[in-house]
Design a protein around this motif. Sequence first.
Motif, PDB file in Angstrom:
ATOM      1  N   ALA A  99     -12.027 -32.678  31.585  1.00  0.00           N
ATOM      2  CA  ALA A  99     -12.440 -32.643  30.178  1.00  0.00           C
ATOM      3  C   ALA A  99     -11.637 -31.602  29.409  1.00  0.00           C
ATOM      4  O   ALA A  99     -11.257 -31.823  28.247  1.00  0.00           O
ATOM      5  CB  ALA A  99     -13.935 -32.337  30.077  1.00  0.00           C
ATOM      6  N   ALA A 100     -11.367 -30.478  30.054  1.00  0.00           N
ATOM      7  CA  ALA A 100     -10.577 -29.434  29.409  1.00  0.00           C
ATOM      8  C   ALA A 100      -9.173 -29.935  29.097  1.00  0.00           C
ATOM      9  O   ALA A 100      -8.624 -29.640  28.034  1.00  0.00           O
ATOM     10  CB  ALA A 100     -10.511 -28.184  30.300  1.00  0.00           C
ATOM     11  N   PRO A 102     -17.699 -29.060  38.338  1.00  0.00           N
ATOM     12  CA  PRO A 102     -16.610 -28.151  37.948  1.00  0.00           C
ATOM     13  C   PRO A 102     -15.273 -28.877  37.769  1.00  0.00           C
ATOM     14  O   PRO A 102     -14.537 -28.584  36.827  1.00  0.00           O
ATOM     15  CB  PRO A 102     -16.572 -27.139  39.090  1.00  0.00           C
ATOM     16  CG  PRO A 102     -18.005 -27.080  39.555  1.00  0.00           C
ATOM     17  CD  PRO A 102     -18.467 -28.519  39.462  1.00  0.00           C
ATOM     18  N   THR A 103     -14.969 -29.845  38.641  1.00  0.00           N
ATOM     19  CA  THR A 103     -13.699 -30.560  38.479  1.00  0.00           C
ATOM     20  C   THR A 103     -13.732 -31.514  37.280  1.00  0.00           C
ATOM     21  O   THR A 103     -12.697 -31.773  36.678  1.00  0.00           O
ATOM     22  CB  THR A 103     -13.299 -31.308  39.769  1.00  0.00           C
ATOM     23  OG1 THR A 103     -14.352 -32.203  40.145  1.00  0.00           O
ATOM     24  CG2 THR A 103     -13.009 -30.331  40.901  1.00  0.00           C
ATOM     25  N   ILE A 148     -23.535 -24.344  29.154  1.00  0.00           N
ATOM     26  CA  ILE A 148     -23.390 -25.645  29.793  1.00  0.00           C
ATOM     27  C   ILE A 148     -23.808 -25.490  31.249  1.00  0.00           C
ATOM     28  O   ILE A 148     -23.835 -24.377  31.791  1.00  0.00           O
ATOM     29  CB  ILE A 148     -21.959 -26.220  29.688  1.00  0.00           C
ATOM     30  CG1 ILE A 148     -20.924 -25.274  30.293  1.00  0.00           C
ATOM     31  CG2 ILE A 148     -21.599 -26.550  28.264  1.00  0.00           C
ATOM     32  CD1 ILE A 148     -19.530 -25.865  30.365  1.00  0.00           C
ATOM     33  N   ARG A 149     -24.136 -26.599  31.860  1.00  0.00           N
ATOM     34  CA  ARG A 149     -24.540 -26.575  33.260  1.00  0.00           C
ATOM     35  C   ARG A 149     -23.620 -27.487  34.059  1.00  0.00           C
ATOM     36  O   ARG A 149     -23.114 -28.477  33.535  1.00  0.00           O
ATOM     37  CB  ARG A 149     -25.987 -27.009  33.382  1.00  0.00           C
ATOM     38  CG  ARG A 149     -26.925 -25.955  32.837  1.00  0.00           C
ATOM     39  CD  ARG A 149     -28.379 -26.312  32.981  1.00  0.00           C
ATOM     40  NE  ARG A 149     -29.210 -25.156  32.712  1.00  0.00           N
ATOM     41  CZ  ARG A 149     -29.418 -24.616  31.512  1.00  0.00           C
ATOM     42  NH1 ARG A 149     -28.838 -25.132  30.458  1.00  0.00           N
ATOM     43  NH2 ARG A 149     -30.199 -23.565  31.363  1.00  0.00           N
ATOM     44  N   THR A 150     -23.451 -27.125  35.320  1.00  0.00           N
ATOM     45  CA  THR A 150     -22.687 -27.972  36.227  1.00  0.00           C
ATOM     46  C   THR A 150     -23.583 -28.376  37.395  1.00  0.00           C
ATOM     47  O   THR A 150     -24.572 -27.714  37.702  1.00  0.00           O
ATOM     48  CB  THR A 150     -21.431 -27.265  36.782  1.00  0.00           C
ATOM     49  OG1 THR A 150     -21.816 -26.114  37.541  1.00  0.00           O
ATOM     50  CG2 THR A 150     -20.478 -26.872  35.662  1.00  0.00           C
TER      51      THR A 150
END
Length: 135
Positions: A48-49, A42-43, A25-27
């Motif tokens: 999502a997590a 990242p946040t 995956i990319r951020t």
Amino acid sequence: MVKINIIYEGQLRCSLTHGPSGSVIRTDAPKDNMGKGEAFSPTDLVAAALGSCMLTIMGIAAAKHNIDLKGTKVDVSKEMITAPVRRIGSIKVTFHMAAGIPQEKRAMLEAAAHSCPVHQSLHPDVQTPIEFIYP
């Protein structure tokens, strides 16, 4: 232990590789923090997590009780704050539960969601309002 390899690609973008599966995956930094907002930040991944972890733990509990959660949807809304430092201020999680979940099993499923490891790992200053909507 799970290893995740991260490579900085430049322009505030990273490529993340999940060691066990090789999934990538990319951020990207969000627009309001010097990025282009073309991928999860990242946040965003933290938010999502939380939603996916809660639903996964509910799925485990549902399977043990022969309950079908197929069709359950989760909406997650993340809000950032800037004072005293830039951080996640709140993550609102709204579950739109599948039809046919027995009334007497709902509290058990909701307790399972609240027990998810991501929820338990968040700092107490991050507000996490959670709502369950049943048809």
